[in-house]
Design a protein around this motif. Sequence first.
Motif, PDB file in Angstrom:
ATOM      1  N   MET A   1       3.899 -17.002   3.673  1.00 28.77           N
ATOM      2  CA  MET A   1       4.256 -15.772   2.980  1.00 28.77           C
ATOM      3  C   MET A   1       2.999 -15.178   2.347  1.00 28.77           C
ATOM      4  SD  MET A   1       7.290 -15.542   0.193  1.00 28.77           S
ATOM      5  CE  MET A   1       6.490 -15.499  -1.388  1.00 28.77           C
ATOM      6  N   GLN A   2       2.884 -13.892   2.405  1.00 28.93           N
ATOM      7  CA  GLN A   2       1.730 -13.226   1.795  1.00 28.93           C
ATOM      8  C   GLN A   2       2.201 -12.212   0.749  1.00 28.93           C
ATOM      9  OE1 GLN A   2      -0.495 -11.327   5.086  1.00 28.93           O
ATOM     10  NE2 GLN A   2       0.817 -12.609   6.362  1.00 28.93           N
ATOM     11  N   LEU A   3       1.358 -12.017  -0.268  1.00 30.58           N
ATOM     12  CA  LEU A   3       1.662 -11.047  -1.317  1.00 30.58           C
ATOM     13  C   LEU A   3       0.511 -10.056  -1.388  1.00 30.58           C
ATOM     14  CD1 LEU A   3       2.644 -13.768  -3.908  1.00 30.58           C
ATOM     15  CD2 LEU A   3       4.259 -12.184  -2.860  1.00 30.58           C
ATOM     16  N   HIS A   4       0.815  -8.786  -1.138  1.00 30.25           N
ATOM     17  CA  HIS A   4      -0.222  -7.750  -1.156  1.00 30.25           C
ATOM     18  C   HIS A   4       0.098  -6.713  -2.223  1.00 30.25           C
ATOM     19  CE1 HIS A   4      -1.651  -9.151   2.784  1.00 30.25           C
ATOM     20  NE2 HIS A   4      -0.380  -9.256   3.111  1.00 30.25           N
ATOM     21  N   PRO A   5      -0.753  -6.590  -3.249  1.00 31.22           N
ATOM     22  CA  PRO A   5      -0.515  -5.507  -4.212  1.00 31.22           C
ATOM     23  C   PRO A   5      -0.703  -4.145  -3.537  1.00 31.22           C
ATOM     24  CG  PRO A   5      -2.619  -6.593  -4.665  1.00 31.22           C
ATOM     25  CD  PRO A   5      -1.966  -7.367  -3.558  1.00 31.22           C
TER      26      PRO A   5
ATOM     27  N   GLY B   1      10.944  -6.452   7.789  1.00 29.80           N
ATOM     28  CA  GLY B   1      11.010  -7.780   7.177  1.00 29.80           C
ATOM     29  C   GLY B   1      10.274  -7.873   5.848  1.00 29.80           C
ATOM     30  N   ASP B   2       9.501  -6.814   5.503  1.00 31.02           N
ATOM     31  CA  ASP B   2       8.804  -6.821   4.207  1.00 31.02           C
ATOM     32  C   ASP B   2       9.798  -6.667   3.066  1.00 31.02           C
ATOM     33  OD1 ASP B   2       6.327  -7.003   5.415  1.00 31.02           O
ATOM     34  OD2 ASP B   2       5.789  -4.888   5.116  1.00 31.02           O
ATOM     35  N   VAL B   3       9.430  -7.238   1.931  1.00 32.30           N
ATOM     36  CA  VAL B   3      10.154  -6.982   0.690  1.00 32.30           C
ATOM     37  C   VAL B   3       9.155  -6.329  -0.262  1.00 32.30           C
ATOM     38  CG1 VAL B   3      11.364  -8.011  -1.282  1.00 32.30           C
ATOM     39  CG2 VAL B   3      11.670  -8.981   1.014  1.00 32.30           C
ATOM     40  N   VAL B   4       9.520  -5.205  -0.836  1.00 31.06           N
ATOM     41  CA  VAL B   4       8.645  -4.514  -1.777  1.00 31.06           C
ATOM     42  C   VAL B   4       9.193  -4.717  -3.184  1.00 31.06           C
ATOM     43  CG1 VAL B   4       7.650  -2.289  -2.456  1.00 31.06           C
ATOM     44  CG2 VAL B   4       8.060  -2.787  -0.020  1.00 31.06           C
ATOM     45  N   THR B   5       8.373  -5.300  -4.056  1.00 30.17           N
ATOM     46  CA  THR B   5       8.805  -5.426  -5.449  1.00 30.17           C
ATOM     47  C   THR B   5       8.175  -4.299  -6.255  1.00 30.17           C
ATOM     48  OG1 THR B   5       6.979  -6.825  -6.221  1.00 30.17           O
ATOM     49  CG2 THR B   5       8.885  -7.950  -5.225  1.00 30.17           C
TER      50      THR B   5
ATOM     51  N   ALA C   1       3.448  -2.535  -7.874  1.00 33.12           N
ATOM     52  CA  ALA C   1       4.226  -2.746  -6.636  1.00 33.12           C
ATOM     53  C   ALA C   1       3.509  -3.764  -5.756  1.00 33.12           C
ATOM     54  CB  ALA C   1       4.401  -1.423  -5.895  1.00 33.12           C
ATOM     55  N   VAL C   2       4.291  -4.635  -5.154  1.00 32.47           N
ATOM     56  CA  VAL C   2       3.742  -5.696  -4.313  1.00 32.47           C
ATOM     57  C   VAL C   2       4.550  -5.757  -3.018  1.00 32.47           C
ATOM     58  CG1 VAL C   2       3.411  -8.214  -4.129  1.00 32.47           C
ATOM     59  CG2 VAL C   2       2.942  -7.057  -6.299  1.00 32.47           C
ATOM     60  N   VAL C   3       3.839  -5.928  -1.900  1.00 35.82           N
ATOM     61  CA  VAL C   3       4.515  -6.131  -0.617  1.00 35.82           C
ATOM     62  C   VAL C   3       4.545  -7.636  -0.332  1.00 35.82           C
ATOM     63  CG1 VAL C   3       4.483  -5.666   1.863  1.00 35.82           C
ATOM     64  CG2 VAL C   3       3.727  -3.905   0.237  1.00 35.82           C
ATOM     65  N   VAL C   4       5.744  -8.177  -0.190  1.00 34.70           N
ATOM     66  CA  VAL C   4       5.918  -9.579   0.181  1.00 34.70           C
ATOM     67  C   VAL C   4       6.127  -9.605   1.692  1.00 34.70           C
ATOM     68  CG1 VAL C   4       7.278 -11.677  -0.144  1.00 34.70           C
ATOM     69  CG2 VAL C   4       7.071 -10.017  -2.028  1.00 34.70           C
ATOM     70  N   ARG C   5       5.196 -10.233   2.403  1.00 35.38           N
ATOM     71  CA  ARG C   5       5.266 -10.239   3.872  1.00 35.38           C
ATOM     72  C   ARG C   5       5.546 -11.652   4.381  1.00 35.38           C
ATOM     73  NH1 ARG C   5       1.419  -6.255   6.213  1.00 35.38           N
ATOM     74  NH2 ARG C   5       3.173  -5.015   5.477  1.00 35.38           N
TER      75      ARG C   5
END
Length: 278
Positions: free
Chosen positions: A1-5, A31-35, A242-246
């Motif tokens: 899993m990767q976390l990209h701001p 499939g991305d989750v954006v927080t 905001a962060v993209v969880v990939r």
Amino acid sequence: MQLHPVPDLPEIEPGDDLATMIAERAALEPGDVVTVASTVVSKARGRTADLADFPAGPRAVELAERFEALTGEEKDPQFAQAVLEESTEVIVETPFLLTETCFGHTCVNAGIDRSNVPGHDLLLLPKRPADRAAEIRAGLLERADGLDAEAADQIDTAGSDGAVPDGIDEVGVIVTDTCGRPFRHGQRGVALGWAGMPASRDWRGETDRDGRELGVTVQAIVDELASAANLVTGEGDDGTPAVVVRDFDFGDHAGGAELFRSIEKDQVRQALREWSYE
Ligand code: GDP
Ligand code: MN
Ligand code: MN
């Protein structure tokens, strides 16, 4: 899993369209989750306020007086009034206000922030974070190049009364907040509202390494992803709400819709209620 701001987001102003701003700055994939930190969701909705907006009623004055008598510290009755107005129930009154917010989340001071609020005293939590998450998700599906806009017509909200998507439905959105917890020191990220994904994944009926059947494990994935993303978000002046969880793999599990326990099913809150009003 990767976390990209998500980089280069400006100071958020009332009326800003967060979905467009995020879609312009992040190449999203299915499939991305954006927080998204509730702070900026609230700013975009103009949920800033000032203490003067909350003239203290008798209950707030009494709460502030009791707090001062108990702790020797001052509490602004107007702040207590703001917390009361943002809450449906007060669970603990002193030495801090633990309340249930209007959307079912239980936290101290109704989640009202006094940091990262330029020009105002207070930032109130979004009124309906699940609706805000659904709105951002719909905007992302419409605007992000890498996503299928058709998915916007499918299931929008994974709320308790809505249908639960099967894993991440093209893209998931979670509105988060940093929140304290009982029993442990330190704060961590939690989910306030989400869309396009289940709240939890259900391990019940699956087996452990000894072949023993799991009886109770329902994993609150929206909270776990919110916590993970919060590590990247930061708490101060980072400017990365905001962060993209990939590549989070939901796996082959049933999804659950619920996160907030109702008072009837919450033994701890019931006990606190009795203790607080004794
Ligand atoms: P909360 O956890 O939702 O209460 O939000 P925080 O106050 O912890 O802020 C989360 C992140 O968002 C931090 O990196 C802040 O610096 C950042 N942040 C807060 N407001 C803004 C804003 O208006 N614009 C940008 N770009 N970042 C912000
Ligand atoms: Mn907050
Ligand atoms: Mn935070």
